[in-house]
Write a protein that holds these residues in place. Sequence first.
Motif, short mmCIF file in Angstrom:
data_model
loop_
_atom_site.label_atom_id
_atom_site.label_comp_id
_atom_site.label_asym_id
_atom_site.label_seq_id
_atom_site.Cartn_x
_atom_site.Cartn_y
_atom_site.Cartn_z
N ILE A 26 -0.15 -1.09 -0.06
CA ILE A 26 0.14 -0.12 0.05
C ILE A 26 0.92 1.60 0.19
O ILE A 26 0.48 1.90 -0.17
CB ILE A 26 -0.77 -0.08 1.17
CG1 ILE A 26 -0.22 -0.27 2.40
CG2 ILE A 26 -1.98 -0.41 0.95
CD1 ILE A 26 -1.44 -0.27 4.08
N PHE A 27 2.52 0.98 0.11
CA PHE A 27 2.96 1.93 0.03
C PHE A 27 4.26 1.30 -1.23
O PHE A 27 4.84 0.99 -0.49
CB PHE A 27 3.92 2.93 1.01
CG PHE A 27 2.81 2.82 2.20
CD1 PHE A 27 1.68 3.67 2.22
CD2 PHE A 27 2.13 1.49 3.36
CE1 PHE A 27 1.05 4.64 3.02
CE2 PHE A 27 1.57 2.01 4.35
CZ PHE A 27 1.40 3.04 4.24
N PHE A 28 4.38 2.94 -2.13
CA PHE A 28 5.58 2.47 -2.63
C PHE A 28 6.42 3.43 -2.75
O PHE A 28 7.71 2.62 -2.74
CB PHE A 28 4.95 2.42 -4.31
CG PHE A 28 4.16 1.17 -4.44
CD1 PHE A 28 5.41 -0.26 -4.32
CD2 PHE A 28 3.04 1.12 -5.15
CE1 PHE A 28 4.52 -1.18 -4.90
CE2 PHE A 28 2.28 0.16 -5.51
CZ PHE A 28 2.60 -0.83 -4.82
N GLN A 86 -7.85 6.64 -3.02
CA GLN A 86 -8.50 8.01 -3.99
C GLN A 86 -7.03 8.31 -4.48
O GLN A 86 -6.45 8.41 -5.68
CB GLN A 86 -9.29 8.90 -3.34
CG GLN A 86 -10.65 8.90 -2.90
CD GLN A 86 -11.54 9.53 -2.59
OE1 GLN A 86 -10.98 10.87 -2.05
NE2 GLN A 86 -13.16 10.16 -2.77
N TYR A 87 -5.85 8.66 -3.66
CA TYR A 87 -4.60 9.24 -3.39
C TYR A 87 -4.27 7.86 -4.30
O TYR A 87 -2.96 8.17 -5.89
CB TYR A 87 -3.78 9.45 -2.17
CG TYR A 87 -2.91 9.44 -2.33
CD1 TYR A 87 -1.71 10.97 -2.70
CD2 TYR A 87 -2.18 8.30 -2.40
CE1 TYR A 87 -0.43 11.04 -3.26
CE2 TYR A 87 -0.69 8.55 -1.82
CZ TYR A 87 0.59 9.40 -2.81
OH TYR A 87 1.58 9.04 -3.04
N PHE A 88 -4.30 6.57 -3.87
CA PHE A 88 -3.33 5.90 -4.21
C PHE A 88 -3.94 5.47 -5.64
O PHE A 88 -3.42 4.83 -6.44
CB PHE A 88 -3.51 4.19 -3.54
CG PHE A 88 -2.87 3.52 -3.45
CD1 PHE A 88 -1.23 3.34 -2.97
CD2 PHE A 88 -2.31 1.80 -4.26
CE1 PHE A 88 -0.25 2.38 -2.90
CE2 PHE A 88 -2.23 1.24 -4.17
CZ PHE A 88 -0.07 1.03 -4.46
N ASN A 89 -5.25 5.06 -5.91
CA ASN A 89 -5.74 4.43 -7.29
C ASN A 89 -5.81 6.00 -8.38
O ASN A 89 -4.88 5.34 -9.74
CB ASN A 89 -7.34 4.44 -6.97
CG ASN A 89 -7.09 3.20 -6.91
OD1 ASN A 89 -6.79 2.49 -5.96
ND2 ASN A 89 -8.30 3.06 -5.97
N ARG A 94 -4.77 2.58 -11.11
CA ARG A 94 -5.30 1.59 -10.57
C ARG A 94 -7.61 1.43 -9.77
O ARG A 94 -7.33 2.76 -10.06
CB ARG A 94 -4.75 1.00 -9.53
CG ARG A 94 -4.52 1.66 -8.22
CD ARG A 94 -4.10 0.63 -7.06
NE ARG A 94 -4.69 -0.41 -7.05
CZ ARG A 94 -5.35 -0.41 -6.32
NH1 ARG A 94 -6.01 0.68 -5.16
NH2 ARG A 94 -5.87 -1.93 -6.12
N THR A 95 -7.54 0.78 -10.31
CA THR A 95 -9.25 0.73 -9.47
C THR A 95 -9.46 0.27 -8.25
O THR A 95 -8.92 -1.14 -7.95
CB THR A 95 -9.99 1.09 -10.17
OG1 THR A 95 -9.81 -0.68 -11.00
CG2 THR A 95 -9.70 1.54 -11.71
N GLY A 96 -10.64 -0.13 -8.01
CA GLY A 96 -10.94 -0.73 -7.06
C GLY A 96 -9.84 -0.52 -5.84
O GLY A 96 -9.79 0.15 -5.14
N THR A 97 -10.45 -1.81 -4.63
CA THR A 97 -10.41 -1.74 -2.83
C THR A 97 -8.48 -1.76 -3.01
O THR A 97 -7.89 -2.61 -3.53
CB THR A 97 -10.79 -3.07 -3.22
OG1 THR A 97 -10.57 -2.78 -1.14
CG2 THR A 97 -10.20 -4.27 -2.84
#
Length: 243
Positions: A26-28, A86-89, A94-97
């Motif tokens: 969840i973090f890159f 929202q930020y990550f997608n 990307r989309t989804g959970t």
Amino acid sequence: MARLPRFVIPDQPQHVIVRGNNRDPIFFEDVDYQFYLEKLKQACEKHECELHAYVLMTNHVHLLITPHTEQGLGKVMQMIGRYYVQYFNYSYQRTGTLWEGRYKATLIDSENYLLTCYRYIELNPVRADMVEHAADYPWSSYRVNALGQDDALITQHDEYLKLANTVEERQQAYRALFKNHLNEKTLTAIRESTNKAWVLGSSHFKDKIEQQLNRRISPATKGGDRKSAAYRERAKINRVRPH
């Protein structure tokens, strides 16, 4: 079967874990960690929660947090979850959970387990062999609690303040807690309590919370938990009941 509401008592700290879906990262980048912490601070301020310790791992987050309202913790996790996904997608097209279901949390006995949970959280990168010492990991609260690094996100808990009379002495006492790692029994107790949403504390603390919430707050043992107030009350009734 409907899920029982989580144990939430205003002003009682909780250990919280939230994981990436399928244990995916969840973090890159550094900016990801920074964004998460920025929104976490805003969420805590808005919903009256105090954060005492944290660690952001690659695919999950640990928080030691005290909500001051019954709904505060849930609202914090909802707010940060919504903003961050929202930020990550958007950032990674990307989309989804992003999250693995609901966050997990356990109510903590401050007197007996709070400082242990501080250590459990901030030693995560060491147990994962990511760093040799907690101070080497940039995305945790260790440098704040042990070395005095400025961080407006952190509020010192009363149990932390009791370590010593001055800031320098408290930090020294806190660092001393990290000379030894947590034993396997303690690690298992924290993990099971958090993952299964049980209360983490002494028998006396569990009895107190059980009576306050009128719910079972730990797994039943074979034959009943002979230390619990509920078990003792049932036994008393059975002794006086005519046969």
